[in-house]
Write an enzyme that holds these catalytic residues in place. Structure first.
Site, PDB file in Angstrom:
ATOM      1  CG  HIS A 270      26.875  32.376  49.494  1.00  0.00           C
ATOM      2  ND1 HIS A 270      26.523  31.060  49.381  1.00  0.00           N
ATOM      3  CD2 HIS A 270      27.820  32.442  50.459  1.00  0.00           C
ATOM      4  CE1 HIS A 270      27.222  30.361  50.259  1.00  0.00           C
ATOM      5  NE2 HIS A 270      28.015  31.165  50.924  1.00  0.00           N
ATOM      6  CG  ASP A 321      33.641  36.742  54.172  1.00  0.00           C
ATOM      7  OD1 ASP A 321      33.982  36.409  55.315  1.00  0.00           O
ATOM      8  OD2 ASP A 321      33.702  35.982  53.196  1.00  0.00           O
TER       9      ASP A 321
HETATM   10  N1  CMC Z   1      29.940  41.734  42.891  1.00  0.00           N
HETATM   11  C1  CMC Z   1      29.427  41.978  41.672  1.00  0.00           C
HETATM   12  N2  CMC Z   1      28.802  41.054  40.937  1.00  0.00           N
HETATM   13  C2  CMC Z   1      28.696  39.832  41.450  1.00  0.00           C
HETATM   14  C3  CMC Z   1      29.195  39.505  42.728  1.00  0.00           C
HETATM   15  C4  CMC Z   1      29.833  40.518  43.441  1.00  0.00           C
HETATM   16  N3  CMC Z   1      30.324  40.286  44.648  1.00  0.00           N
HETATM   17  N4  CMC Z   1      28.933  38.209  42.989  1.00  0.00           N
HETATM   18  C5  CMC Z   1      28.303  37.726  41.931  1.00  0.00           C
HETATM   19  N5  CMC Z   1      28.156  38.701  40.997  1.00  0.00           N
HETATM   20  C6  CMC Z   1      27.521  38.563  39.705  1.00  0.00           C
HETATM   21  C7  CMC Z   1      28.454  37.942  38.689  1.00  0.00           C
HETATM   22  O1  CMC Z   1      29.235  38.919  38.064  1.00  0.00           O
HETATM   23  C8  CMC Z   1      27.470  37.289  37.764  1.00  0.00           C
HETATM   24  O2  CMC Z   1      26.878  38.290  36.984  1.00  0.00           O
HETATM   25  P1  CMC Z   1      26.516  38.049  35.461  1.00  0.00           P
HETATM   26  O3  CMC Z   1      25.492  36.944  35.475  1.00  0.00           O
HETATM   27  O4  CMC Z   1      25.977  39.369  35.011  1.00  0.00           O
HETATM   28  O5  CMC Z   1      27.802  37.650  34.792  1.00  0.00           O
HETATM   29  C9  CMC Z   1      26.396  36.769  38.714  1.00  0.00           C
HETATM   30  O6  CMC Z   1      26.443  37.648  39.835  1.00  0.00           O
HETATM   31  C10 CMC Z   1      26.614  35.349  39.176  1.00  0.00           C
HETATM   32  O7  CMC Z   1      27.850  35.274  39.826  1.00  0.00           O
HETATM   33  P2  CMC Z   1      28.837  34.042  39.793  1.00  0.00           P
HETATM   34  O8  CMC Z   1      30.253  34.525  39.683  1.00  0.00           O
HETATM   35  O9  CMC Z   1      28.370  33.015  38.819  1.00  0.00           O
HETATM   36  O10 CMC Z   1      28.652  33.452  41.234  1.00  0.00           O
HETATM   37  P3  CMC Z   1      29.474  32.293  41.844  1.00  0.00           P
HETATM   38  O11 CMC Z   1      28.530  31.421  42.529  1.00  0.00           O
HETATM   39  O12 CMC Z   1      30.374  31.650  40.853  1.00  0.00           O
HETATM   40  O13 CMC Z   1      30.411  33.068  42.873  1.00  0.00           O
HETATM   41  C11 CMC Z   1      31.117  34.195  44.762  1.00  0.00           C
HETATM   42  C12 CMC Z   1      30.097  33.248  44.200  1.00  0.00           C
HETATM   43  C13 CMC Z   1      30.958  34.248  46.259  1.00  0.00           C
HETATM   44  C14 CMC Z   1      32.537  33.711  44.426  1.00  0.00           C
HETATM   45  C15 CMC Z   1      30.900  35.594  44.145  1.00  0.00           C
HETATM   46  O14 CMC Z   1      29.620  36.074  44.515  1.00  0.00           O
HETATM   47  C16 CMC Z   1      31.974  36.581  44.543  1.00  0.00           C
HETATM   48  O15 CMC Z   1      33.043  36.610  43.921  1.00  0.00           O
HETATM   49  N6  CMC Z   1      31.725  37.418  45.589  1.00  0.00           N
HETATM   50  C17 CMC Z   1      32.720  38.337  46.061  1.00  0.00           C
HETATM   51  C18 CMC Z   1      33.719  37.636  46.974  1.00  0.00           C
HETATM   52  C19 CMC Z   1      33.100  37.271  48.298  1.00  0.00           C
HETATM   53  O16 CMC Z   1      32.440  38.066  48.938  1.00  0.00           O
HETATM   54  N7  CMC Z   1      33.350  36.034  48.750  1.00  0.00           N
HETATM   55  C20 CMC Z   1      32.831  35.515  50.021  1.00  0.00           C
HETATM   56  C21 CMC Z   1      31.854  34.426  49.790  1.00  0.00           C
HETATM   57  S1  CMC Z   1      30.830  33.972  51.160  1.00  0.00           S
HETATM   58  C22 CMC Z   1      31.788  33.583  52.494  1.00  0.00           C
HETATM   59  C23 CMC Z   1      32.921  32.707  52.247  1.00  0.00           C
HETATM   60  O17 CMC Z   1      32.823  31.673  51.604  1.00  0.00           O
HETATM   61  O18 CMC Z   1      33.973  33.027  52.756  1.00  0.00           O
END
Ligand code: CMC
Length: 384
Positions: A270, A321
């Site tokens: 998140h 989710d």
């Molecule tokens: N699986 C694996 N690694 C992850 C995940 C994940 N779900 N989420 C974050 N990471 C890792 C990411 O790869 C990165 O690692 P590194 O620093 O080694 O490159 C680190 O954690 C930081 O992640 P980020 O992409 O900078 O995080 P963000 O704030 O840009 O993205 C997010 C947040 C929700 C888009 C992301 O966590 C994600 O894609 N999650 C999976 C999709 C998901 O479950 N979405 C629902 C979000 S909550 C409810 C909603 O809004 O609907």
């Protein structure tokens, strides 16, 4: 200000370049507060645990729209208004019946909500429109699901809660108390959540002085994506694909494999929460109980194995989710409808933000740093 350069480009006029607007505070709001470090979530003054324990979805609607709880008369009035708006205009029903049966439910919902704008009373104000959209979204979802499965569309009830009526329209039979309470609690938990992508989209459309239907339609488009609301469907598909592996299904190896390949595990992570999502606490409990009642214990156990592995390997917790997927599945909802259920609830947060934006509006207009070439020479088309 001293000249600043990125890639040899003068960025003096662009002091803040935050990918994904990370950490940028764009508005003040009374709708919700999220503390990502402690996992605290508040809707207009009330802790999410308090609301989960006590509130109905309709009370949360009133709370978000008015920043206070309704008294008995006000709640009765709101319930009455919501019930009176549940029927869909004939052209919207005809669209739902005639569209591609294989269409994505969120795409159908987006189009149908946009169509609703053409059938509002001429003198309806934004509050009345918000009530109508909130009342009609469940009717659209249920009607599409029945139409695509070749079933008769079930007309909405003139009584009962949003949760009760939705399950009735979807399944063609009145739900039991437990199913109604599960659905109602899911609606309470998903109603509002700060400046998430769909709410930001809603406010951005509102800020151009466009209308509430356009703002909600835009928000539905944003929620549909798998990095936002679409993650709940993706979580269920992950679990169901794992099930296809039969005795070889191994959620720990699956999770580790995804991480090794640098792939995202849906339902985890998140932008704001760096601890367990407080909504997921409630959904996890519901998922456990329902999985035992419905014989889906293995899905719950696999989910817990994934949670443990993600924590150990990446220190990342599940978001709203993750466990909502198995909750919806256990009460018999098709996985591709999960994001629509999210919409049924979040429309209240979106519309609350629409009112707030409109009351204190300024056009939302960030800037982008141009990193392309400049002053290129024009080449006539026949010489390119
Ligand atoms: N699986 C694996 N690694 C992850 C995940 C994940 N779900 N989420 C974050 N990471 C890792 C990411 O790869 C990165 O690692 P590194 O620093 O080694 O490159 C680190 O954690 C930081 O992640 P980020 O992409 O900078 O995080 P963000 O704030 O840009 O993205 C997010 C947040 C929700 C888009 C992301 O966590 C994600 O894609 N999650 C999976 C999709 C998901 O479950 N979405 C629902 C979000 S909550 C409810 C909603 O809004 O609907």
């Amino acid at each position: 200000m001293a000249e600043q350069k990125i890639n040899n480009i003068d960025v003096t006029d662009y002091p803040h370049i935050n990918r994904g607007l990370d950490g940028i505070v764009a508005f003040s709001t009374t709708k919700s507060s999220i503390d990502g470090k402690t996992g605290e979530l508040i809707f207009s003054g009330y802790h999410i645990d308090t609301l989960a324990e006590n509130a109905t979805f309709e009370e949360v609607c009133f709370l978000l729209w008015n920043d206070r709880l309704p008294n008995k008369t006000e709640l009765d009035e709101l319930n009455q208004k919501l019930r009176s708006k549940r029927n869909l205009p004939e052209p919207v029903l005809n669209y739902i019946k005639s569209t591609n049966k294989k269409a994505e439910p969120m795409a159908v919902l987006r189009t149908a909500v946009s169509m609703l704008a053409d059938f509002q009373d001429d003198d309806a104000d934004d509050t009345e429109s918000a009530i109508a959209i909130t009342a009609q979204i469940p009717s659209i979802i249920a009607a599409f699901d029945r139409a695509r499965n070749g079933k008769e569309i079930v007309a909405p009830l003139k009584d009962g809660s949003t949760a009760f009526n939705f399950l009735y329209m979807l399944n063609g039979e009145k739900p039991g108390q437990a199913a109604e309470r599960t659905m109602d609690l899911c609606l309470v938990l998903h109603a509002e959540h700060g400046m998430n992508a769909s709410t930001f989209s809603c406010r951005t459309v509102c800020a151009t002085e466009s209308d509430i239907f356009s703002a909600v339609t835009g928000a539905i488009g944003a929620l549909k994506g798998p990095l936002h609301g679409g993650a709940n469907t993706a979580v269920m598909n992950t679990l169901l694909n794992l099930k296809k592996q039969g005795d070889d299904a191994d959620p720990v190896a699956f999770t580790k494999g995804k991480l090794e390949r640098k792939e995202k595990m849906m339902g985890f992570g998140h932008r704001v929460y760096k601890v367990f999502d407080p909504r997921a606490v409630h959904l996890r409990k519901m998922s456990k109980e329902l999985s035992e009642e419905t014989g889906h214990e293995y899905l719950y156990e696999w989910s817990e194995a994934m949670v443990k592995t993600m924590k150990e390997e990446k220190n990342i917790d599940p978001n709203v989710d993750f466990f909502s997927a198995t909750v919806y599945y256990s009460i018999g909802i098709e996985p591709d409808l999960f994001t629509c259920i999210f919409t049924m609830s979040r429309v209240t947060g979106w519309t609350a933000h629409f009112f707030e934006q409109k009351a204190n509006n300024r056009l939302i207009r960030p800037r982008a740093l141009y990193v392309g070439d400049k002053n290129k020479e024009w080449v006539p088309v026949e010489k390119r």
